[in-house]
Scaffold this motif. Structure first.
Motif: not given
Length: 337
Positions: A28-32
């Motif tokens: 999730v952290y890597l989203e965007g």
């Protein structure tokens, strides 16, 4: 100290939940943060995505958290590090509100103002800090409060082996020993202080040996094993509750991910993580539980499914929660006159 069946099952399920939480957060952290069609690594935007800022994950270090927290009550205090999620989950901090805090949402533990390195939950007596070595003095303060109140509460300070070279480490151990405070100092030795190996920064092989200089017991747990941690922590917690003062525990543990998400890890020897994962403590504990007929394959599947569902609900709660409104920016920042 022999763990009960209930404690063994709690440690196992909590470890499964922590691992799935950290792996989910890693994704999730890597989203965007890695836009499409741009070479990975050249456009990493730490401020973008649903979880802005730095992120330090504890996959592999679960045994330290569960082995210690299995002995704690809600009244006991835990002070964690900049890598805090496993401690928070093991201490009982609500996963929904913890995750919302990392998403910067108003339903978070700090109403979205603290982020992942500043998780505070007074109800469950948990806090952490992004400052290296900052966990030890507050734990001494909590232990002093318990002693002054005549309670059998204990406090636990978790820290890394790099923090054992900070002045706060030595000052805290000296004070705790001098005042016989009910505090347990727990060092997570994952060998790497960011990118510096332990032997390049610390003059002795075992941080636990330093306990002798302060007149307290020092124990090194040589394996990344929740049952070995449980044994060492049990003795230290019991000693503290009896009013016999502090203890120092050092646990050899393993960090499977980078110091932070996005860490290229060029300092680690090739194949190190793969080698460490060959002795993953979670499947090792599962094998033991099945061997001793404490769980069946079907029950193991239920435990894993239950843990994953809990994590999924936490992330869903965080995504659906509202952001703080602008006029709340100064609320809870300054004390009333």
């Amino acid at each position: 100290m022999q763990a009960s069946t209930e404690q063994l099952l709690w440690m196992y399920e909590t470890m499964v939940a922590i691992r799935h939480y950290e792996e989910t957060m890693a994704s999730v952290y890597l989203e965007g943060k890695l836009p499409p069609n741009i070479q990975k690594g050249l456009a990493f935007d730490i401020g973008s995505g649903p979880v802005p800022g730095e992120m330090h994950l504890a996959a592999g270090q679960e045994p330290v958290a569960v082995g210690v927290c299995a002995h704690l009550t809600k009244e006991d205090t835990v002070v964690g590090t900049h890598r805090p999620h496993h401690f928070a989950i093991a201490k009982g901090v609500p996963m929904n509100r913890m995750t919302a805090e990392m998403f910067g949402k108003s339903t978070g533990l700090g109403k979205g103002k603290g982020g992942h390195m500043h998780l505070f939950d007074p109800e469950h007596r948990f806090s952490c800090s992004g400052i290296i070595g900052a966990s030890l003095p507050p734990a001494c303060g909590a232990a002093l409060a318990a002693k002054k109140l005549g309670k059998d509460w204990v406090a636990v300070a978790f820290f890394g082996e790099g923090a054992a070279n900070q002045g706060s480490f030595h000052e805290s151990l000296n004070l705790a020993a001098l005042w016989q405070l009910p505090v347990i100092f727990v060092c997570e030795d994952n060998h790497w202080a960011i990118s510096v190996p332990k032997e390049h920064a610390t003059s002795i092989a075992s941080v636990a040996d330093r306990a002798a200089g302060y007149g307290m017991p020092g124990v090194r747990v040589p394996h990344n094993d929740p049952l070995e941690v449980f044994d060492a922590a049990g003795a230290a917690v019991a000693r503290a509750r009896r009013g016999e003062g502090p203890s120092l525990i050092e646990v050899k543990t393993d960090r499977y991910l980078g110091h932070f998400q996005g860490d290229p890890e060029v300092y680690r020897p090739k194949g190190e993580v793969a080698h460490l994962r060959e002795d993953d403590p979670i499947p090792r504990l599962a094998t033991m539980l099945k061997r001793d007929k404490l769980i069946t394959e079907a029950e193991d599947a239920q435990i894993i499914a239950r843990a994953k569902q809990r994590v999924a609900e936490a992330f869903d709660f965080a995504r659906r929660s509202p952001y703080p409104v602008a006029h709340d920016a100064l609320n809870d920042v300054f004390a009333a006159a």
